[in-house]
Design a protein around this motif. Structure first.
Motif, PDB file in Angstrom:
ATOM      1  N   LEU A  11       0.833  -1.200   0.000  1.00 19.75           N
ATOM      2  CA  LEU A  11       0.000   0.000   0.000  1.00 19.75           C
ATOM      3  C   LEU A  11       0.864   1.245   0.000  1.00 19.75           C
ATOM      4  CD1 LEU A  11      -2.355  -1.030   2.942  1.00 19.75           C
ATOM      5  CD2 LEU A  11      -2.887  -1.163   0.517  1.00 19.75           C
ATOM      6  N   GLY A  12       0.317   2.311  -0.526  1.00 17.10           N
ATOM      7  CA  GLY A  12       0.958   3.602  -0.354  1.00 17.10           C
ATOM      8  C   GLY A  12       0.898   3.978   1.113  1.00 17.10           C
ATOM      9  N   ALA A  13       1.876   4.722   1.577  1.00 20.24           N
ATOM     10  CA  ALA A  13       1.904   5.097   2.992  1.00 20.24           C
ATOM     11  C   ALA A  13       0.903   6.207   3.306  1.00 20.24           C
ATOM     12  CB  ALA A  13       3.310   5.513   3.385  1.00 20.24           C
ATOM     13  N   VAL A  14       0.370   6.842   2.282  1.00 19.24           N
ATOM     14  CA  VAL A  14      -0.655   7.880   2.466  1.00 19.24           C
ATOM     15  C   VAL A  14      -1.819   7.566   1.529  1.00 19.24           C
ATOM     16  CG1 VAL A  14       1.029   9.650   3.092  1.00 19.24           C
ATOM     17  CG2 VAL A  14       0.332   9.428   0.728  1.00 19.24           C
ATOM     18  N   ASP A  15      -2.971   8.137   1.842  1.00 17.47           N
ATOM     19  CA  ASP A  15      -4.132   8.013   0.954  1.00 17.47           C
ATOM     20  C   ASP A  15      -4.092   9.147  -0.054  1.00 17.47           C
ATOM     21  OD1 ASP A  15      -5.205   5.768   2.208  1.00 17.47           O
ATOM     22  OD2 ASP A  15      -6.322   6.982   3.646  1.00 17.47           O
ATOM     23  N   TYR A  16      -4.479   8.859  -1.271  1.00 14.89           N
ATOM     24  CA  TYR A  16      -4.506   9.870  -2.325  1.00 14.89           C
ATOM     25  C   TYR A  16      -5.944  10.257  -2.606  1.00 14.89           C
ATOM     26  CZ  TYR A  16       0.294   8.501  -2.747  1.00 14.89           C
ATOM     27  OH  TYR A  16       1.610   8.241  -2.446  1.00 14.89           O
ATOM     28  N   ARG A  17      -6.159  11.530  -2.825  1.00 16.22           N
ATOM     29  CA  ARG A  17      -7.520  12.035  -3.044  1.00 16.22           C
ATOM     30  C   ARG A  17      -8.057  11.686  -4.420  1.00 16.22           C
ATOM     31  NH1 ARG A  17      -6.603  18.002  -2.058  1.00 16.22           N
ATOM     32  NH2 ARG A  17      -4.479  17.355  -2.403  1.00 16.22           N
ATOM     33  N   SER A  18      -7.167  11.437  -5.372  1.00 22.37           N
ATOM     34  CA  SER A  18      -7.635  11.155  -6.729  1.00 22.37           C
ATOM     35  C   SER A  18      -6.735  10.107  -7.371  1.00 22.37           C
ATOM     36  CB  SER A  18      -7.609  12.435  -7.575  1.00 22.37           C
ATOM     37  OG  SER A  18      -6.272  12.839  -7.795  1.00 22.37           O
ATOM     38  N   ALA A  19      -7.260   9.508  -8.427  1.00 23.68           N
ATOM     39  CA  ALA A  19      -6.473   8.542  -9.181  1.00 23.68           C
ATOM     40  C   ALA A  19      -5.248   9.209  -9.796  1.00 23.68           C
ATOM     41  CB  ALA A  19      -7.337   7.894 -10.261  1.00 23.68           C
ATOM     42  N   GLU A  20      -5.378  10.473 -10.189  1.00 26.07           N
ATOM     43  CA  GLU A  20      -4.252  11.188 -10.799  1.00 26.07           C
ATOM     44  C   GLU A  20      -3.098  11.343  -9.807  1.00 26.07           C
ATOM     45  OE1 GLU A  20      -7.470  12.376 -10.921  1.00 26.07           O
ATOM     46  OE2 GLU A  20      -7.832  11.741 -12.987  1.00 26.07           O
ATOM     47  N   GLU A  21      -3.424  11.676  -8.540  1.00 24.76           N
ATOM     48  CA  GLU A  21      -2.383  11.781  -7.515  1.00 24.76           C
ATOM     49  C   GLU A  21      -1.710  10.434  -7.291  1.00 24.76           C
ATOM     50  OE1 GLU A  21      -3.813  13.315  -3.828  1.00 24.76           O
ATOM     51  OE2 GLU A  21      -4.257  15.288  -4.650  1.00 24.76           O
ATOM     52  N   CYS A  22      -2.499   9.388  -7.291  1.00 24.34           N
ATOM     53  CA  CYS A  22      -1.962   8.042  -7.092  1.00 24.34           C
ATOM     54  C   CYS A  22      -1.030   7.661  -8.236  1.00 24.34           C
ATOM     55  CB  CYS A  22      -3.107   7.046  -6.962  1.00 24.34           C
ATOM     56  SG  CYS A  22      -2.558   5.361  -6.656  1.00 24.34           S
ATOM     57  N   VAL A  23      -1.443   7.921  -9.463  1.00 25.84           N
ATOM     58  CA  VAL A  23      -0.598   7.609 -10.628  1.00 25.84           C
ATOM     59  C   VAL A  23       0.689   8.415 -10.572  1.00 25.84           C
ATOM     60  CG1 VAL A  23      -0.437   7.776 -13.145  1.00 25.84           C
ATOM     61  CG2 VAL A  23      -2.506   6.846 -12.088  1.00 25.84           C
ATOM     62  N   ALA A  24       0.609   9.678 -10.172  1.00 22.02           N
ATOM     63  CA  ALA A  24       1.820  10.500 -10.037  1.00 22.02           C
ATOM     64  C   ALA A  24       2.755   9.912  -8.987  1.00 22.02           C
ATOM     65  CB  ALA A  24       1.450  11.934  -9.687  1.00 22.02           C
ATOM     66  N   ALA A  25       2.201   9.422  -7.879  1.00 23.71           N
ATOM     67  CA  ALA A  25       3.018   8.804  -6.836  1.00 23.71           C
ATOM     68  C   ALA A  25       3.647   7.507  -7.326  1.00 23.71           C
ATOM     69  CB  ALA A  25       2.179   8.556  -5.589  1.00 23.71           C
TER      70      ALA A  25
END
Length: 106
Positions: A11-25
């Motif tokens: 899992l990512g260590a933080v939650d992302y507000r959007s799919a775009e933020e997640c893809v950037a991470a």
């Protein structure tokens, strides 16, 4: 990050507000994997978990506990292998926000 059998690899260590933020991470992590380090944590004196850190900051964590240290290490290795492939999936839009897909976005 899910494996091909839909089992959680990490899992990512933080939650992302959007799919775009997640893809950037994901893209950031793919680029910066060589600069990360593995930390194995003995969870409550019983189980093992892995944490992937960039400097002092956790960027990814095990999604579940492992009974043995070697299992946690192997779980981390599977996650890293999947992350190396994720850049290709991100480039052509094959990353899916499971919260939206399965209706669990809150």
């Amino acid at each position: 990050m899910l494996g091909s059998n839909n089992a959680s690899l990490g899992l990512g260590a933080v939650d992302y507000r959007s799919a775009e933020e997640c893809v950037a991470a994901i893209r950031w992590l793919c680029t910066n994997l060589p600069r990360t380090r593995l930390e194995l944590v003995h969870d409550h004196g019983i189980d093992w978990r892995w944490v992937l850190r960039a400097g002092a900051t956790p960027v990814a964590i095990a999604s579940h506990a492992y009974g043995r240290r070697i299992e946690a290490t192997r779980g981390h290795d599977r996650f890293v292998t999947a992350m190396r492939q994720a850049a290709e999936f991100a480039a052509d839009g094959r990353i899916v926000d499971g919260r939206t897909k399965y209706g669990t976005q809150g």
